[in-house]
Design a protein around this motif. Structure first.
Motif, PDB file in Angstrom:
ATOM      1  N   GLU A 188       4.126 -53.642  50.544  1.00  0.00           N
ATOM      2  CA  GLU A 188       5.432 -53.044  50.782  1.00  0.00           C
ATOM      3  C   GLU A 188       5.482 -51.614  50.264  1.00  0.00           C
ATOM      4  O   GLU A 188       6.008 -50.707  50.918  1.00  0.00           O
ATOM      5  N   ALA A 189       4.920 -51.400  49.053  1.00  0.00           N
ATOM      6  CA  ALA A 189       4.899 -50.060  48.469  1.00  0.00           C
ATOM      7  C   ALA A 189       3.918 -49.152  49.206  1.00  0.00           C
ATOM      8  O   ALA A 189       4.158 -47.949  49.344  1.00  0.00           O
ATOM      9  N   ILE A 190       2.820 -49.724  49.684  1.00  0.00           N
ATOM     10  CA  ILE A 190       1.855 -48.938  50.460  1.00  0.00           C
ATOM     11  C   ILE A 190       2.511 -48.434  51.742  1.00  0.00           C
ATOM     12  O   ILE A 190       2.406 -47.248  52.092  1.00  0.00           O
ATOM     13  N   ARG A 191       3.190 -49.315  52.448  1.00  0.00           N
ATOM     14  CA  ARG A 191       3.854 -48.918  53.699  1.00  0.00           C
ATOM     15  C   ARG A 191       4.943 -47.882  53.447  1.00  0.00           C
ATOM     16  O   ARG A 191       5.129 -46.947  54.238  1.00  0.00           O
ATOM     17  N   SER A 192       5.662 -48.034  52.354  1.00  0.00           N
ATOM     18  CA  SER A 192       6.694 -47.064  52.002  1.00  0.00           C
ATOM     19  C   SER A 192       6.077 -45.679  51.791  1.00  0.00           C
ATOM     20  O   SER A 192       6.613 -44.662  52.239  1.00  0.00           O
ATOM     21  N   ALA A 246      -6.472 -44.871  44.559  1.00  0.00           N
ATOM     22  CA  ALA A 246      -5.571 -44.776  43.414  1.00  0.00           C
ATOM     23  C   ALA A 246      -5.412 -43.316  43.009  1.00  0.00           C
ATOM     24  O   ALA A 246      -6.392 -42.577  42.933  1.00  0.00           O
ATOM     25  N   ARG A 247      -4.188 -42.924  42.748  1.00  0.00           N
ATOM     26  CA  ARG A 247      -3.898 -41.524  42.442  1.00  0.00           C
ATOM     27  C   ARG A 247      -4.633 -41.033  41.194  1.00  0.00           C
ATOM     28  O   ARG A 247      -5.069 -39.885  41.128  1.00  0.00           O
ATOM     29  N   HIS A 248      -4.778 -41.902  40.176  1.00  0.00           N
ATOM     30  CA  HIS A 248      -5.361 -41.430  38.922  1.00  0.00           C
ATOM     31  C   HIS A 248      -6.833 -41.042  39.045  1.00  0.00           C
ATOM     32  O   HIS A 248      -7.353 -40.318  38.207  1.00  0.00           O
ATOM     33  N   ILE A 249      -7.494 -41.480  40.111  1.00  0.00           N
ATOM     34  CA  ILE A 249      -8.890 -41.086  40.306  1.00  0.00           C
ATOM     35  C   ILE A 249      -8.995 -39.618  40.692  1.00  0.00           C
ATOM     36  O   ILE A 249      -9.855 -38.885  40.191  1.00  0.00           O
ATOM     37  N   VAL A 295      -5.983 -51.913  43.970  1.00  0.00           N
ATOM     38  CA  VAL A 295      -6.153 -52.062  42.522  1.00  0.00           C
ATOM     39  C   VAL A 295      -5.843 -50.739  41.830  1.00  0.00           C
ATOM     40  O   VAL A 295      -6.398 -49.701  42.192  1.00  0.00           O
ATOM     41  N   VAL A 296      -4.965 -50.781  40.819  1.00  0.00           N
ATOM     42  CA  VAL A 296      -4.557 -49.539  40.161  1.00  0.00           C
ATOM     43  C   VAL A 296      -4.635 -49.591  38.639  1.00  0.00           C
ATOM     44  O   VAL A 296      -4.610 -48.543  37.987  1.00  0.00           O
ATOM     45  N   ALA A 297      -4.693 -50.774  38.031  1.00  0.00           N
ATOM     46  CA  ALA A 297      -4.669 -50.835  36.572  1.00  0.00           C
ATOM     47  C   ALA A 297      -5.440 -52.046  36.065  1.00  0.00           C
ATOM     48  O   ALA A 297      -5.573 -53.060  36.755  1.00  0.00           O
ATOM     49  N   GLN A 353       4.192 -44.391  43.055  1.00  0.00           N
ATOM     50  CA  GLN A 353       3.156 -45.380  42.784  1.00  0.00           C
ATOM     51  C   GLN A 353       1.822 -44.686  42.500  1.00  0.00           C
ATOM     52  O   GLN A 353       1.636 -43.514  42.844  1.00  0.00           O
ATOM     53  N   ASP A 354       0.911 -45.427  41.900  1.00  0.00           N
ATOM     54  CA  ASP A 354      -0.426 -44.899  41.615  1.00  0.00           C
ATOM     55  C   ASP A 354      -1.273 -44.973  42.888  1.00  0.00           C
ATOM     56  O   ASP A 354      -2.260 -45.704  42.965  1.00  0.00           O
ATOM     57  N   LEU A 355      -0.856 -44.212  43.886  1.00  0.00           N
ATOM     58  CA  LEU A 355      -1.536 -44.176  45.173  1.00  0.00           C
ATOM     59  C   LEU A 355      -1.748 -42.729  45.597  1.00  0.00           C
ATOM     60  O   LEU A 355      -0.993 -41.841  45.202  1.00  0.00           O
ATOM     61  N   ALA A 356      -2.758 -42.500  46.428  1.00  0.00           N
ATOM     62  CA  ALA A 356      -2.978 -41.173  47.004  1.00  0.00           C
ATOM     63  C   ALA A 356      -3.756 -41.327  48.299  1.00  0.00           C
ATOM     64  O   ALA A 356      -4.550 -42.267  48.471  1.00  0.00           O
TER      65      ALA A 356
END
Length: 258
Positions: free
Chosen positions: A247-251, A105-108, A219-221, A136-139
């Motif tokens: 879908e968002a992860i693959r994007s 998760a990006r916020h970490i 898990v993000v929130a 998205q909240d991904l990194a």
């Protein structure tokens, strides 16, 4: 000519549309009579099935699945100050040229300071690079691979969870690490909620898997839902967890060219 009261016409149309919506909802959720929670947050209106929340307490995580998921999960942490540490989880996606790629998760890792990753064997590595997703909240975080560190790579599913589908989150809830937390998912138009009785802070960035060990979300929130039961009027407080879907992860991975 008879005069028509247009205000009355508008009211009747609204009631007809509302009634049609309830009918469609009842068809979609045949167990709706078990009780529903209405939840509004950030302009998203969700009907939450209280029956699924109850069922989430009955789900168990198979030992074989737990062992497998531990091998593809790490601790991701960022220390912004001497006494301030942000801790979450990460999912191993692969290795190339001696560099291990991890999704979290990006916020970490959005905080300044030192960032590091801890593998199951207790070995810690400094993060070499952070690649955040702007939408998205991904990194993605990258660390050096070390000989003798055993791990496996996660398999990303083609789609997310369906409503009522069991899941297992592998993360670090509370002060514990590499803990399997099972529950029941509920899919909405834009969001998927996880009803996870044993999930907690520290599970951000953790993978949510189906019973076959396929990754269905990150898990993000953490949401606290307080709303009246439609049937009884009594207020409930429910904790649910949101995930980013495959879908968002693959994007994100396509955009990052990884």
């Amino acid at each position: 000519m008879r005069r028509i009261d247009f205000s009355l016409v508008v009211v009747l149309l609204v009631l007809a549309l509302f009634g049609g919506g309830i009918y469609q909802f009842a068809r979609t959720y045949p167990d709706a009579n078990r009780g529903l929670l209405i939840f509004a947050k950030a302009q998203k209106d969700l009907f939450v099935d209280a029956g699924l929340i109850q069922e989430s307490y009955q789900v168990r995580a198979p030992d074989s699945l737990t062992r497998m998921l531990r091998l593809q999960t790490v601790i991701v942490a960022a220390q912004s100050e001497p006494h301030t540490l942000y801790v979450g989880a990460g999912v191993i996606l692969g290795e190339r040229a001696g560099i291990v790629k991890i999704l979290t998760a990006r916020h970490i890792v959005a905080h300044g300071g030192q960032r590091f990753v801890v593998f199951r064997q207790g070995v810690a590595f400094k993060v070499l690079r952070v690649l955040p997703d702007r939408r998205q909240d991904l990194a993605l975080v990258y660390v050096r691979a070390a000989p003798g560190i055993a791990y496996t790579v996660a398999r990303i599913g083609a789609a997310g969870f369906a409503t009522g589908q069991p899941f297992v989150v592998m993360g670090h809830p509370g002060a514990r690490s590499w803990i399997a937390s099972p529950g029941i998912a509920e899919r909405h138009l834009l969001h998927t909620l996880l009803f996870c009785p044993t999930c907690d802070r520290g599970d951000s960035g953790a993978g949510a898997y189906d019973k076959s060990g396929v990754l269905r979300g990150i898990v993000v929130a953490r949401d606290v839902i307080a709303a009246p039961n439609v049937r009884t009027g009594r207020y409930f407080k429910v904790i649910a967890f949101e995930i980013v879907r495959p879908e968002a992860i693959r994007s994100f991975l396509r955009t990052a060219n990884v």
